[in-house]
Design a protein around this motif. Structure first.
Motif, mmCIF file in Angstrom:
data_model
loop_
_atom_site.group_PDB
_atom_site.id
_atom_site.type_symbol
_atom_site.label_atom_id
_atom_site.label_comp_id
_atom_site.label_asym_id
_atom_site.label_seq_id
_atom_site.Cartn_x
_atom_site.Cartn_y
_atom_site.Cartn_z
ATOM 1 N N GLU A 97 0.825 -1.206 0.000
ATOM 2 C CA GLU A 97 0.000 0.000 0.000
ATOM 3 C C GLU A 97 0.861 1.258 0.000
ATOM 4 O OE1 GLU A 97 -3.508 2.117 2.681
ATOM 5 O OE2 GLU A 97 -3.054 -0.011 2.958
ATOM 6 N N VAL A 98 1.931 1.246 0.784
ATOM 7 C CA VAL A 98 2.838 2.390 0.792
ATOM 8 C C VAL A 98 3.471 2.573 -0.586
ATOM 9 C CG1 VAL A 98 5.015 3.266 1.731
ATOM 10 C CG2 VAL A 98 3.292 2.316 3.266
ATOM 11 N N CYS A 99 3.764 1.471 -1.271
ATOM 12 C CA CYS A 99 4.373 1.559 -2.598
ATOM 13 C C CYS A 99 3.454 2.252 -3.597
ATOM 14 C CB CYS A 99 4.729 0.161 -3.112
ATOM 15 S SG CYS A 99 6.159 -0.583 -2.289
ATOM 16 N N THR A 100 2.138 2.173 -3.389
ATOM 17 C CA THR A 100 1.215 2.828 -4.327
ATOM 18 C C THR A 100 1.319 4.345 -4.245
ATOM 19 O OG1 THR A 100 -0.639 2.775 -2.745
ATOM 20 C CG2 THR A 100 -0.399 0.896 -4.238
ATOM 21 N N TRP A 101 1.966 4.884 -3.202
ATOM 22 C CA TRP A 101 2.222 6.325 -3.177
ATOM 23 C C TRP A 101 3.248 6.690 -4.241
ATOM 24 C CZ3 TRP A 101 0.385 10.462 -0.225
ATOM 25 C CH2 TRP A 101 -0.541 10.122 0.778
ATOM 26 N N MET A 102 4.185 5.797 -4.501
ATOM 27 C CA MET A 102 5.196 6.057 -5.522
ATOM 28 C C MET A 102 4.668 5.783 -6.924
ATOM 29 S SD MET A 102 6.705 6.090 -2.619
ATOM 30 C CE MET A 102 6.824 4.441 -1.907
ATOM 31 N N GLU A 103 3.873 4.745 -7.064
ATOM 32 C CA GLU A 103 3.272 4.405 -8.361
ATOM 33 C C GLU A 103 1.882 3.863 -8.108
ATOM 34 O OE1 GLU A 103 4.106 1.657 -12.340
ATOM 35 O OE2 GLU A 103 5.590 1.782 -10.731
ATOM 36 N N ALA A 104 0.887 4.502 -8.704
ATOM 37 C CA ALA A 104 -0.507 4.119 -8.460
ATOM 38 C C ALA A 104 -0.765 2.678 -8.874
ATOM 39 C CB ALA A 104 -1.438 5.054 -9.222
ATOM 40 N N GLY A 105 -1.610 2.005 -8.107
ATOM 41 C CA GLY A 105 -1.986 0.642 -8.430
ATOM 42 C C GLY A 105 -2.935 0.597 -9.616
ATOM 43 N N GLU A 106 -3.249 -0.615 -10.056
ATOM 44 C CA GLU A 106 -4.131 -0.778 -11.211
ATOM 45 C C GLU A 106 -5.516 -0.199 -10.930
ATOM 46 O OE1 GLU A 106 -5.962 -4.450 -13.893
ATOM 47 O OE2 GLU A 106 -4.118 -4.739 -12.726
ATOM 48 N N ASP A 107 -5.995 -0.397 -9.716
ATOM 49 C CA ASP A 107 -7.297 0.145 -9.325
ATOM 50 C C ASP A 107 -7.064 1.336 -8.408
ATOM 51 O OD1 ASP A 107 -9.987 0.547 -8.812
ATOM 52 O OD2 ASP A 107 -10.025 -0.913 -7.184
ATOM 53 N N ASP A 108 -6.864 2.502 -8.994
ATOM 54 C CA ASP A 108 -6.489 3.694 -8.224
ATOM 55 C C ASP A 108 -7.736 4.494 -7.843
ATOM 56 O OD1 ASP A 108 -4.705 5.576 -7.061
ATOM 57 O OD2 ASP A 108 -4.919 6.848 -8.830
ATOM 58 N N PRO A 235 -13.243 15.177 -9.348
ATOM 59 C CA PRO A 235 -14.254 14.528 -10.175
ATOM 60 C C PRO A 235 -14.479 13.081 -9.755
ATOM 61 C CG PRO A 235 -12.182 14.650 -11.363
ATOM 62 C CD PRO A 235 -11.984 15.416 -10.078
ATOM 63 N N ARG A 236 -15.659 12.584 -10.082
ATOM 64 C CA ARG A 236 -15.953 11.176 -9.820
ATOM 65 C C ARG A 236 -14.992 10.298 -10.599
ATOM 66 N NH1 ARG A 236 -20.430 8.392 -8.049
ATOM 67 N NH2 ARG A 236 -21.737 10.266 -8.078
ATOM 68 N N ALA A 237 -14.491 9.258 -9.955
ATOM 69 C CA ALA A 237 -13.540 8.354 -10.602
ATOM 70 C C ALA A 237 -14.265 7.492 -11.633
ATOM 71 C CB ALA A 237 -12.858 7.471 -9.572
ATOM 72 N N VAL A 238 -13.618 7.298 -12.772
ATOM 73 C CA VAL A 238 -14.116 6.389 -13.796
ATOM 74 C C VAL A 238 -13.196 5.183 -13.816
ATOM 75 C CG1 VAL A 238 -14.594 6.065 -16.242
ATOM 76 C CG2 VAL A 238 -15.042 8.275 -15.164
ATOM 77 N N VAL A 239 -13.721 4.029 -13.422
ATOM 78 C CA VAL A 239 -12.913 2.821 -13.296
ATOM 79 C C VAL A 239 -12.798 2.150 -14.656
ATOM 80 C CG1 VAL A 239 -12.661 0.616 -12.096
ATOM 81 C CG2 VAL A 239 -13.707 2.566 -10.941
ATOM 82 N N THR A 240 -11.573 1.881 -15.082
ATOM 83 C CA THR A 240 -11.341 1.246 -16.379
ATOM 84 C C THR A 240 -10.888 -0.203 -16.254
ATOM 85 O OG1 THR A 240 -9.071 2.075 -16.394
ATOM 86 C CG2 THR A 240 -10.749 3.446 -17.452
ATOM 87 N N THR A 241 -10.655 -0.676 -15.021
ATOM 88 C CA THR A 241 -10.242 -2.068 -14.822
ATOM 89 C C THR A 241 -11.478 -2.917 -14.572
ATOM 90 O OG1 THR A 241 -10.057 -1.991 -12.422
ATOM 91 C CG2 THR A 241 -8.182 -1.163 -13.684
ATOM 92 N N PRO A 242 -11.366 -4.244 -14.745
ATOM 93 C CA PRO A 242 -12.524 -5.122 -14.496
ATOM 94 C C PRO A 242 -12.787 -5.374 -13.019
ATOM 95 C CG PRO A 242 -10.632 -6.430 -15.172
ATOM 96 C CD PRO A 242 -10.220 -4.987 -15.303
ATOM 97 N N LEU A 243 -11.997 -4.741 -12.122
ATOM 98 C CA LEU A 243 -12.153 -5.026 -10.703
ATOM 99 C C LEU A 243 -13.416 -4.424 -10.137
ATOM 100 C CD1 LEU A 243 -8.466 -4.446 -9.556
ATOM 101 C CD2 LEU A 243 -9.594 -6.601 -10.106
ATOM 102 N N LYS A 244 -13.857 -3.275 -10.707
ATOM 103 C CA LYS A 244 -15.036 -2.602 -10.205
ATOM 104 C C LYS A 244 -15.864 -2.099 -11.368
ATOM 105 C CE LYS A 244 -13.204 -0.780 -5.835
ATOM 106 N NZ LYS A 244 -13.003 0.454 -5.049
ATOM 107 N N MET A 245 -17.140 -1.931 -11.109
ATOM 108 C CA MET A 245 -18.001 -1.299 -12.100
ATOM 109 C C MET A 245 -18.023 0.204 -11.836
ATOM 110 S SD MET A 245 -21.225 -3.911 -12.280
ATOM 111 C CE MET A 245 -21.981 -2.928 -13.568
ATOM 112 N N VAL A 246 -18.210 0.965 -12.889
ATOM 113 C CA VAL A 246 -18.289 2.409 -12.740
ATOM 114 C C VAL A 246 -19.521 2.747 -11.920
ATOM 115 C CG1 VAL A 246 -18.528 4.599 -13.942
ATOM 116 C CG2 VAL A 246 -17.144 2.761 -14.939
ATOM 117 N N PRO A 247 -19.395 3.499 -10.823
ATOM 118 C CA PRO A 247 -20.564 3.852 -10.022
ATOM 119 C C PRO A 247 -21.499 4.748 -10.811
ATOM 120 C CG PRO A 247 -18.632 5.057 -9.286
ATOM 121 C CD PRO A 247 -18.157 4.060 -10.295
ATOM 122 N N VAL A 248 -22.782 4.567 -10.558
ATOM 123 C CA VAL A 248 -23.791 5.388 -11.236
ATOM 124 C C VAL A 248 -24.581 6.177 -10.222
ATOM 125 C CG1 VAL A 248 -23.948 3.832 -13.189
ATOM 126 C CG2 VAL A 248 -25.386 3.421 -11.210
#
Length: 248
Positions: A97-108, A235-248
């Motif tokens: 999790e700390v490493c994601t401060w240096m480089e964002a994870g796939e599901d940011d 702005p509202r996040a738009v998820v582009t990975t298959p991990l989550k659906m875009v919230p509506v």
């Protein structure tokens, strides 16, 4: 409702980035802001990793000493190994999790509440020692934003107000949601009593506001500063990975 109207004013103390600034120049300023914020956050981030690793190491040493004395039966050994496995998983998760401060994870993505709370938790101890008290007044509802944008820009807003403060005080973070944006209002109020020391070390410059503005532009975040308050509209996040659906 947040008291945002008095904050959003045409008399804001700092001008927006120059409209003719080149994209390359703006990217360089944004990177500089991100690196400076990371530098300022290194002590609490390091503590977050070390505290889990220390717990794991201390338990392993204690178990090793008991095994050398032959004072561990099978049930105790099994229980200790289970605890070591749990602590190991926690330590790995925290380090990742700390490493994601240096480089964002796939599901940011994160909820606005999570993003604000994480930054406040990291900065609270250091700010308290310097004479500042952090308070949160989080609005109701769930709203997903870019985790990186929330992390860096909420931290930048807090550090900017603390850097420019001339006395101890209280920094309050309030949130509000609209259909398309999550709003964070960060406000500093001076207090007459208490000890106070400058947040940045001697010889170190505070965060450059032009760099923070460039970082906000990179994340499509509206950034407004007026006197002792800063407002962020994420702005509202738009998820582009298959991990989550875009919230509506």
């Amino acid at each position: 409702m947040l008291a945002i109207d008095p904050i959003i004013s045409t008399s804001a103390g700092a001008p927006p980035p120059a409209p003719d600034a080149s994209p390359q120049r703006m990217r360089s300023l944004a990177r500089a802001a991100q690196q400076d914020i990371l530098r300022r956050l290194t002590p609490p981030l390091r503590h977050d990793m070390v505290v889990h690793l220390q717990s794991l190491g201390m338990m392993a040493e204690a178990l090793g000493a008991r095994m050398e004395r032959g004072s561990v039966d099978n049930d105790d050994l099994q229980g200790s190994v289970s605890k070591l496995n749990r602590l190991s998983r926690q330590a790995v998760a925290r380090c990742l999790e700390v490493c994601t401060w240096m480089e964002a994870g796939e599901d940011d993505t994160a909820t606005l509440r999570e993003g604000v709370s994480e930054v406040v938790r990291l900065l609270s101890t250091g700010l308290n020692f310097r004479g500042f008290e952090l308070r949160m007044e989080l609005g109701e509802g769930e709203f997903e934003v870019s985790r990186s944008a929330a992390r860096f820009l909420v931290a930048a807003a807090i550090l900017t107000l603390a850097d420019s403060a001339a006395a101890p005080g209280e920094i309050t973070l309030r949130t509000e949601l609209s259909s398309s944006h999550g709003v964070v209002a960060v406000e500093y109020q001076a207090q007459s009593d208490g000890t106070f020391t400058q947040l940045h070390e001697p010889g170190e410059a505070p965060l450059a506001w032009a760099e923070v503005q460039a970082l906000a532009q990179q994340h499509d975040v509206e950034l407004i500063r007026n006197r002792q308050a800063i407002v962020l509209r994420l702005p509202r996040a738009v998820v582009t990975t298959p991990l989550k659906m875009v919230p509506v």
